[in-house]
Design an enzyme around this catalytic site. Structure first.
Site, mmCIF file in Angstrom:
data_model
loop_
_atom_site.group_PDB
_atom_site.id
_atom_site.type_symbol
_atom_site.label_atom_id
_atom_site.label_comp_id
_atom_site.label_asym_id
_atom_site.label_seq_id
_atom_site.Cartn_x
_atom_site.Cartn_y
_atom_site.Cartn_z
ATOM 1 N N GLU A 1 4.088 9.477 -1.041
ATOM 2 C CA GLU A 1 2.672 9.281 -1.316
ATOM 3 C C GLU A 1 2.006 10.501 -1.947
ATOM 4 O O GLU A 1 1.351 10.393 -2.979
ATOM 5 C CB GLU A 1 1.949 8.907 -0.016
ATOM 6 C CG GLU A 1 0.451 8.726 -0.180
ATOM 7 C CD GLU A 1 -0.242 8.425 1.131
ATOM 8 O OE1 GLU A 1 -1.482 8.445 1.159
ATOM 9 O OE2 GLU A 1 0.453 8.175 2.143
ATOM 10 N N GLU B 1 -9.738 5.510 10.272
ATOM 11 C CA GLU B 1 -10.079 5.132 8.894
ATOM 12 C C GLU B 1 -10.728 3.752 8.828
ATOM 13 O O GLU B 1 -10.427 2.936 7.953
ATOM 14 C CB GLU B 1 -8.825 5.182 8.011
ATOM 15 C CG GLU B 1 -8.205 6.561 7.931
ATOM 16 C CD GLU B 1 -6.998 6.628 7.039
ATOM 17 O OE1 GLU B 1 -6.821 7.649 6.362
ATOM 18 O OE2 GLU B 1 -6.202 5.658 7.028
ATOM 19 N N GLU C 1 0.842 -1.191 0.000
ATOM 20 C CA GLU C 1 0.000 0.000 0.000
ATOM 21 C C GLU C 1 0.879 1.244 0.000
ATOM 22 O O GLU C 1 1.790 1.375 0.809
ATOM 23 C CB GLU C 1 -0.903 -0.002 1.227
ATOM 24 C CG GLU C 1 -1.874 1.162 1.245
ATOM 25 C CD GLU C 1 -2.915 1.046 2.348
ATOM 26 O OE1 GLU C 1 -3.576 2.051 2.625
ATOM 27 O OE2 GLU C 1 -3.067 -0.048 2.915
ATOM 28 N N LYS D 1 2.597 11.243 13.281
ATOM 29 C CA LYS D 1 2.989 11.798 11.994
ATOM 30 C C LYS D 1 3.552 13.199 12.183
ATOM 31 O O LYS D 1 3.098 13.949 13.041
ATOM 32 C CB LYS D 1 1.790 11.852 11.041
ATOM 33 C CG LYS D 1 1.367 10.486 10.529
ATOM 34 C CD LYS D 1 0.398 10.603 9.358
ATOM 35 C CE LYS D 1 0.036 9.209 8.838
ATOM 36 N NZ LYS D 1 -0.750 9.246 7.602
ATOM 37 N N ASP E 1 -1.449 14.634 6.914
ATOM 38 C CA ASP E 1 -1.058 13.376 6.288
ATOM 39 C C ASP E 1 0.044 13.574 5.257
ATOM 40 O O ASP E 1 -0.215 13.606 4.055
ATOM 41 C CB ASP E 1 -2.287 12.746 5.611
ATOM 42 C CG ASP E 1 -2.075 11.282 5.258
ATOM 43 O OD1 ASP E 1 -1.053 10.711 5.647
ATOM 44 O OD2 ASP E 1 -2.950 10.710 4.585
#
Length: 857
Positions: free
Chosen positions: A422, A313, A189, A389, A394
Site C-alpha cells: 500500500e 476510521e 481496497e 499491525k 500504518d
C-alpha cells in the site's frame, strides 16, 4: 512504451502468465540423476475426494510428472491400509501419504516410532526411492507433500527425514475485497492486481475456479484461512444469498485445507437486521449474532471464524454505546464458541476526527492502540485474538514494533503484515519485504526484563497462550500474476514460510521461491536475489528514511511523493517539519509520551537521542536539520545523500534483469512484464528523489554539500521550449515538477508541440528521457522527434498496465519517465515533443533529458 519492449522470441522459454505462481512444476535441470530415486507409485491412506489427503496424492502425481516426466499411479487405501475397490496393491517403491491416525491403524508398530507432531504438523521421510508423508491432520499431510515437492522442484532428491510443526496456529490471509466495483481502488481496497476473485456486482462470482487456485497456492506455503471480504465490511454479506455464495467459496478452499473466515460490520444487527440497536450488551443483539453465526456454520461447518474492525476510521463499534472493545469482541466470541471458531479483533483503533496537532502538541496516533486496549487484558474470552499491525501507524517502510504486543499477556495476539504494498510502491516498485518482517519478528520487547521476541509473543510461547499468529493482508486480484507483478509474489511466498517457521532466512526463502518460480539456473537465482535484497533499503532511501515514514501522498492514493501532506492531516501520520527542524517528539519527558508505552528497557533506549538508532531517529525525536547523526552527517545531508543513493540503486535494476534475457526459466512474457515495471520504477525513483530533496531544500534553505539538489545540467525544461498549442502549468505540489512547472495542451482537443534546437549538445549517441504525467482520466499520446526522425511514440495508459492507485491530477502519483536508448543526435538538431490529449489528460510534459552514456540525470 510496450512497443519498445518487443523482443525476438529466439532464446525464450514458452510464455507463462504467472497463474501457477511457484507451483509451475517445470522440468528440473538434473532430472536424470533424480529418476532413480523416485517412487513408482503413490499410496493415499483413507483419502476422500475433496479433502486434503486426496489432494496431496493428486499434487504429488502432478508434481513428479512435471518435474521429471514420470507418471505415477495412485493407489488408494482404506483406513486399514487395504486397497480400495478390492484391487490388489501394486508393488515397488512408493510414496505413502496420509494422517498419522490412518498410518497407525495400518502400521501400528512403525507408527509407534513416529515423532510427536503439533496441530497441522507433518513428518517427511525419504529413503532410497520410498517416501512417507504423514500429517497430524489431513492438511498437515498436504503441507508435507508440498514441502517435498518444493525440495524436488529445486533439484533436491536426497534422502531426508524431518518433522515440522508450524510455529503458530493462526496463519491467515486478509483479503480486502468489496462486494461490488467501488471502494478505494476497484473491487479490492488497496489491491493492485485487478478485481476481486470472489465478488462482483454485489454477488459472489458464479465461477469460483480462481478461489480454488488461490487456496492451492496458500496451502503450499502452510497458510490455513482466508478472510474473503474487506475489513470495512458490507452488512449485506450476511444475507442468505451471500451466505450461499460464501459456501461455494468454502467448497473450493476445502480440498486444500484452507478455511473461510468473514469480516463483519459491527452495526449489522441494526442496518441489516432491523434492530433498534447494535449495543453488544443488549441480549437481542447477542441473539441476532448467534443466529447469523448458526446460519453460516450450517452452510460452512468448517468456517474459521470472524475478523472485525470496530471504532476506527468511521467504522461502528462498541464504543458507540460506551462499551469496551472487550465487550465487542466477546459478543462475537460467544457466538463462535459452540462451533470452535475464533474472532480476530483488530487493534487498528483510532479516531481521525479528534486528531489535531495544532490544538494538542501531545496528540499522537501512535499511542492509540495501547491507549484503547490497555487495562482490558483480563477481559477477553479465550477465543479472542487481538490482531495488531506490526507498527503503531500504518504499514510504513520503517516503524518500531507496536508496543501493544508487550501489554497483552493473557490475551492472544496476531501480527498484521501487509503483502500488498500500500505505502511501499503498490507492486509497481520491487520491494521485497521479508527482511523488514524478520527485523520486526526478531525484535526483543524485554517484557519483565526477559527475552520477549515479537515472534514468541504472537506464537503464544512467551506467555503460554494456545492461540496466536499471523494475519497477512494480501489482496490478490484477477490479474494472472495475482498481485499485479510477478516479482511481488516473493512477498506472499515469504509470508507463508515465515508464518510457519520464523527461523527461516529472508534470503533463503527468496532463493527457494526464485528456483520454483523461474528456475534454479545459478545466474537467475543470484541476480533476482540481489535485486530483491537491495530493494527494501533502496525504497526506504528514496522515499522516507530516518524513521520519518514513507512520504507518500497521505490524502490520496498512498503512492507518489507529497511530503507536505504528512502534516496538517487528520490521519495522524505527521512529521512536524518546519523551516528549522523535523520529527515527532515521542519522548516521555517532552513529547507525546509514546516511548513510555514500551517496557522499561526499550523505553529507555528510545527516550534518548544517543541510544535511539538513526533509522528511527525522526520517529521518536524532533531535531534540527543540522543535527549530526551517528554517521557524522547532518539530518538534511543524509536526506539528500540517501535519496540519491536509493534512486541510483533503482537505476541498476533494469540492466540486471536484462542480463537474464534468454536464461532458463525466463520466458518472453514474464521477461517483458518485469522489465517494463523495473524501467518504470527506475524513472519513478528519480521523481521521488527530486521531489523529496526539493521539498526539504525549499523548507530548510540548507544546500546540498555536493551541489546536486536543484542542479540538472542535462535537462531541458518543457516550459523553456518553444510551445505551439502547449502552455505552462504550475504543478501542485510544486516539488512534483522539475522547476515547479510543466506544460499542458491549451485545450483538451489541441494537438500541441514543444520544440528546441540542441545547440549545446555535441554530436554523438545519447539516451533521451522524457518526464511526463500519466493521469487516470485519459490516454494521451506523445511522440518524440530528433531532427527528421521519430524516435518513439507512447501512450498514457498506465492505469491499464500498472495496478497502482490511479490519480486524476498532475502530481507525484502520475509523474513518470520514458527513456529511449542509443539515440544519435547531431549538434543543431531540433528536438520535438508532440502531444495529443485525450479525455481529461492534456498530454502533460515536465522535461526532457539528453543523457551521455552512463549518466542518470
Amino acid at each position: 512504451m510496450r512497443s519498445l519492449l518487443l523482443l525476438a522470441a529466439t532464446g525464450f522459454a514458452a510464455a507463462e502468465d504467472g497463474l501457477a505462481g511457484w507451483l509451475r512444476y517445470a522440468r528440473v535441470d538434473n532430472d536424470r540423476s533424480c529418476l532413480a530415486r523416485l517412487p513408482s507409485s503413490i499410496v493415499t491412506l483413507n483419502a476422500t475426494q475433496g479433502l486434503p489427503v486426496h489432494t496431496a496424492g493428486q499434487e504429488l502425481a502432478q508434481g513428479i510428472q512435471g518435474f521429471f516426466g514420470k507418471k505415477l499411479s495412485i493407489d488408494e487405501r482404506d483406513e486399514r491400509g487395504r486397497p480400495k475397490n478390492n484391487r490388489p496393491a501394486k508393488g515397488g517403491k512408493a510414496v505413502t501419504v496420509g494422517t498419522v491416525a490412518a498410518y497407525r491403524a495400518s502400521h501400528p508398530r512403525e507408527a509407534a516410532r513416529l515423532p510427536e507432531l503439533g496441530d497441522d504438523g507433518f513428518y517427511l521421510s525419504v529413503s532410497r526411492g520410498s517416501a512417507l508423508i504423514l500429517g497430524q491432520n489431513e492438511r498437515g499431510a498436504l503441507y508435507g507433500a508440498f514441502r517435498w515437492l518444493a525440495l524436488l522442484g529445486q533439484g533436491n532428491c536426497s534422502d531426508v527425514t524431518l518433522a515440522s510443526t508450524p510455529d503458530a496456529s493462526i496463519r491467515w490471509v486478509n483479503q480486502w475485497d468489496n462486494l461490488q466495483d467501488g471502494g478505494t481502488h476497484g473491487s479490492v481496497e488497496r489491491g493492485y492486481g485487478g478485481d476481486s476473485i470472489f465478488f462482483w456486482d454485489g454477488e459472489v462470482r458464479p465461477d469460483q475456479t480462481r478461489a480454488g487456485q488461490y487456496a492451492r497456492l496458500l496451502a503450499s506455503i502452510g497458510l490455513n484461512a482466508v478472510v474473503v471480504n474487506n475489513v470495512n465490511a458490507d452488512p449485506r454479506t450476511l444475507t442468505p444469498e451471500l451466505m450461499d455464495g460464501l459456501a461455494r467459496i468454502a467448497d473450493q478452499f476445502r480440498p486444500y485445507g484452507v478455511q473461510l473466515a468473514l469480516a463483519l460490520n459491527f452495526a449489522s444487527p441494526q442496518t441489516l437486521g432491523g434492530l433498534p440497536t447494535f449495543d453488544p450488551l443488549e441480549p437481542s443483539v447477542q441473539a441476532w449474532w448467534d443466529e447469523a453465526t448458526n446460519e453460516l456454520y450450517r452452510r460452512i461447518p468448517d468456517m474459521a471464524g470472524y475478523l472485525v474492525k470496530a471504532n476506527s476510521e468511521g467504522q461502528p463499534g462498541p464504543m458507540t454505546y460506551n462499551r469496551t472493545l472487550a465487550d465487542g469482541a466477546n459478543m462475537f466470541a460467544r457466538s463462535l464458541k459452540p462451533h470452535g471458531g475464533i474472532i480476530l479483533f483488530r487493534a487498528f483503533v483510532y479516531n481521525h476526527q479528534t486528531l489535531n496537532q495544532t490544538l494538542d502538541w501531545k496528540a499522537d496516533r501512535a499511542r492509540a492502540a495501547v491507549d484503547y486496549f490497555d487495562g482490558l487484558d483480563d477481559d477477553f474470552l479465550d477465543n479472542v485474538v487481538v490482531q495488531i499491525k506490526y507498527g503503531p501507524i500504518d504499514f510504513q517502510v520503517r516503524e518500531p514494533v507496536s508496543p501493544l504486543f508487550a501489554h497483552l499477556v493473557k490475551t492472544a495476539t496476531a501480527i498484521e503484515l501487509q503483502i500488498t504494498q500500500e505505502y511501499l510502491g503498490q507492486q509497481a516498485h520491487l520491494v521485497y519485504l521479508a527482511p523488514m518482517w524478520k527485523e520486526l519478528l526478531d525484535f526483543d520487547l524485554r517484557v519483565d526484563g526477559r527475552e520477549s521476541r515479537t515472534r514468541d509473543i504472537i506464537s503464544g510461547k512467551r506467555f503460554g497462550r494456545r492461540l496466536g499468529g499471523y494475519a497477512g493482508v494480501v489482496n490478490v486480484g484477477t490479474n494472472t500474476t495475482w498481485l499485479g507483478s510477478h516479482l511481488a509474489m516473493s512477498n506472499l511466498y515469504a509470508y507463508g514460510r515465515l508464518a510457519w517457521d520464523p527461523d527461516v532466512t529472508s534470503e533463503g526463502v527468496l532463493r527457494e521461491w526464485i528456483a520454483l518460480t523461474f528456475s534454479d539456473d545459478r545466474r537467475v537465482v543470484d541476480v533476482i536475489t540481489h535485486m530483491s535484497m537491495v530493494s527494501w533499503p533502496a525504497y526506504e532511501n528514496y522515499t522516507g528514511n530516518l524513521g520519518v515514514q514513507t512520504l507518500t501522498d497521505i490524502l490520496l492514493g498512498h503512492y507518489g511523493p507529497n511530503p507536505a501532506s504528512q502534516d496538517g492531516n487528520p490521519w495522524g501520520q505527521w512529521t512536524r517539519a518546519d523551516g528549522d527542524s523535523i520529527g515527532m517528539d515521542r519522548t516521555v519527558w517532552n513529547g507525546t509520551g509514546f516511548a513510555g508505552q514500551y517496557p522499561p528497557e526499550v523505553a529507555a533506549r528510545y527516550e534518548r537521542i544517543e541510544t535511539t538508532p538513526d533509522n528511527l531517529l525522526l520517529w521518536f525525536h524532533h531535531v534540527p536539520y543540522t543535527h549530526v547523526l551517528k554517521s557524522g552527517k547532518t539530518v538534511i545531508q543524509h536526506f539528500y545523500d540517501a535519496h540519491y543513493a536509493g534512486a541510483a540503486v533503482a537505476q541498476t535494476l533494469p540492466a540486471l534483469w536484462k542480463s537474464l534475457r534468454g536464461r532458463r526459466g525466463i520466458d518472453r512474457e514474464r521477461y517483458e512484464h518485469v522489465l517494463f515495471r523495473l524501467e518504470y520504477q527506475a524513472g519513478h525513483a528519480l521523481v521521488w528523489r527530486d521531489s523529496i530533496n526539493n521539498f526539504y531544500f525549499n523548507k530548510s534553505s540548507i544546500p546540498d554539500e555536493l551541489g546536486r539538489v536543484g542542479r540538472h545540467p542535462y535537462r531541458i525544461e518543457a516550459e523553456a521550449m518553444t510551445l505551439d498549442g502547449y502552455v505552462p502549468y504550475a504543478v501542485s505540489p510544486f516539488e512534483a515538477a522539475s522547476g515547479t512547472r510543466c506544460i499542458v495542451t491549451r485545450t483538451n482537443s489541441t494537438r500541441a508541440t514543444a520544440s528546441t534546437v540542441l545547440r549545446n549538445v555535441k554530436t554523438g549517441v545519447y539516451d533521451v528521457a522524457v518526464n511526463y504525467y500519466d493521469m487516470a482520466h485519459g490516454n494521451s499520446t506523445w511522440e518524440l522527434y530528433v531532427g527528421s526522425q521519430r524516435i518513439g511514440r507512447w501512450k498514457g495508459d498506465h492505469e491499464y498496465i500498472l495496478g497502482k492507485a490511479p490519480s486524476p491530477y498532475i502530481d507525484g502519483q502520475t509523474a513518470t519517465r520514458i527513456t529511449f536508448r542509443d539515440v544519435r543526435i547531431r549538434k543543431g538538431d531540433v528536438l520535438k515533443v508532440v502531444g495529443t490529449p485525450d479525455g481529461e489528460e492534456p498530454a502533460p510534459v515536465d522535461y526532457v533529458s539528453i543523457l551521455p552514456k552512463g549518466i542518470v540525470d
